[in-house]
Write a protein that holds these residues in place. Structure first.
Motif, PDB file in Angstrom:
ATOM      1  N   ALA A 112      -0.475  -6.250  96.633  1.00 57.25           N
ATOM      2  CA  ALA A 112      -0.200  -7.548  96.030  1.00 57.25           C
ATOM      3  C   ALA A 112       0.327  -7.312  94.622  1.00 57.25           C
ATOM      4  N   TYR A 113       1.341  -8.065  94.265  1.00 60.99           N
ATOM      5  CA  TYR A 113       1.921  -8.013  92.931  1.00 60.99           C
ATOM      6  C   TYR A 113       1.692  -9.375  92.302  1.00 60.99           C
ATOM      7  N   CYS A 144      -5.368 -15.005 103.801  1.00 60.72           N
ATOM      8  CA  CYS A 144      -5.189 -15.009 102.341  1.00 60.72           C
ATOM      9  C   CYS A 144      -5.141 -16.439 101.809  1.00 60.72           C
ATOM     10  N   LEU A 145      -4.341 -17.282 102.446  1.00 57.19           N
ATOM     11  CA  LEU A 145      -4.223 -18.673 101.989  1.00 57.19           C
ATOM     12  C   LEU A 145      -5.559 -19.404 102.099  1.00 57.19           C
ATOM     13  N   SER A 161     -10.242 -10.392  91.267  1.00 59.27           N
ATOM     14  CA  SER A 161     -11.291 -10.493  92.281  1.00 59.27           C
ATOM     15  C   SER A 161     -10.845 -11.380  93.451  1.00 59.27           C
ATOM     16  N   HIS A 162     -10.233 -12.535  93.165  1.00 59.33           N
ATOM     17  CA  HIS A 162      -9.733 -13.405  94.223  1.00 59.33           C
ATOM     18  C   HIS A 162      -8.728 -12.655  95.100  1.00 59.33           C
ATOM     19  N   ILE A 163      -7.831 -11.938  94.463  1.00 55.76           N
ATOM     20  CA  ILE A 163      -6.763 -11.249  95.180  1.00 55.76           C
ATOM     21  C   ILE A 163      -7.327 -10.137  96.047  1.00 55.76           C
ATOM     22  N   THR A 164      -8.140  -9.270  95.471  1.00 55.04           N
ATOM     23  CA  THR A 164      -8.642  -8.130  96.242  1.00 55.04           C
ATOM     24  C   THR A 164      -9.594  -8.582  97.353  1.00 55.04           C
ATOM     25  N   ASN A 165     -10.405  -9.599  97.095  1.00 50.77           N
ATOM     26  CA  ASN A 165     -11.287 -10.108  98.160  1.00 50.77           C
ATOM     27  C   ASN A 165     -10.474 -10.674  99.317  1.00 50.77           C
ATOM     28  N   ALA A 166      -9.421 -11.413  99.007  1.00 43.17           N
ATOM     29  CA  ALA A 166      -8.574 -11.985 100.058  1.00 43.17           C
ATOM     30  C   ALA A 166      -7.863 -10.886 100.836  1.00 43.17           C
ATOM     31  N   TYR A 172      -9.181  -7.189 107.362  1.00 44.85           N
ATOM     32  CA  TYR A 172     -10.206  -7.150 108.409  1.00 44.85           C
ATOM     33  C   TYR A 172      -9.824  -8.059 109.586  1.00 44.85           C
ATOM     34  N   LYS A 173      -9.455  -9.303 109.286  1.00 43.47           N
ATOM     35  CA  LYS A 173      -9.105 -10.250 110.358  1.00 43.47           C
ATOM     36  C   LYS A 173      -7.868  -9.775 111.132  1.00 43.47           C
ATOM     37  N   ALA A 174      -6.867  -9.268 110.400  1.00 47.87           N
ATOM     38  CA  ALA A 174      -5.657  -8.782 111.076  1.00 47.87           C
ATOM     39  C   ALA A 174      -5.986  -7.584 111.968  1.00 47.87           C
TER      40      ALA A 174
END
Length: 188
Positions: A112-113, A144-145, A161-166, A172-174
């Motif tokens: 992610a950038y 992610c959304l 934190s929001h970015i890395t957690n998502a 995992y889901k993918a």
């Protein structure tokens, strides 16, 4: 099909990159989403969608006014290279803008950038053999959304934190969906 009334009342618009390139639609997205500082999430989907996304960014997301635009772009490695070849520099474009570019690396994780930072997430390893990759990118972007829904609805800035957690949850889901033929799942 985008309905104007729905677009005007939504906090976010999610669109496939392949739909971009229609001047009327592109102008509508710029006027009803970006200028009103709502999130626009684009899933490139194909190399053509990546080219259309790059053109859209170059056409509508430049200048000082674009610094307030809230743009999220999801692509895989090949689509990311297509966008870079078209002149899109993910790192440079996140300078002083609340833009987020997410690149998936097949079974090699994701990047992610955002705000001139690069975040990398190792992939979650599937516990079973890969049966079919169909839909894994859609599950990744959708997760992610969903993780960022609060930020999108409240215009609260994303944090590292929001970015890395998502990214972790989306990986995992993918990885789970890879275990089923043609997205025939019941766990999501």
């Amino acid at each position: 099909q985008i309905v104007l009334q729905e677009l005007q009342s939504a906090d976010c618009c999610v669109i496939e990159g392949m739909q971009l390139g229609n001047p009327a639609l592109d102008a509508l997205l710029q006027e009803e989403v970006l200028q009103k500082e709502k999130y626009l999430a684009i899933a490139c989907g194909t190399p053509w969608g990546a080219k259309a996304t790059a053109h859209f960014i170059q056409q509508y997301c430049t200048g000082t006014r674009a610094q307030k635009y809230k743009l999220m772009v999801f692509c895989n490695d090949a689509e990311g290279r297509t966008m870079e070849e078209a002149g899109i520099n993910f790192f440079r474009l996140t300078t002083h803008r609340p833009w987020l570019f997410i690149v998936t690396h097949d079974c090699g994780g994701s990047s992610a950038y955002y705000n001139q930072n690069h975040y990398f997430q190792e992939t979650a390893t599937p516990t079973a053999p890969i049966v079919d990759p169909t839909g894994a990118g859609d599950v990744f972007a959708g997760t992610c959304l969903a993780c960022w829904a609060h930020n999108i609805a409240t215009s609260e800035p994303l944090t590292a934190s929001h970015i890395t957690n998502a990214l972790r949850e989306a990986s995992y889901k993918a990885s789970l969906i890879l275990q089923y033929p043609l997205c025939q799942t019941n766990f999501l």
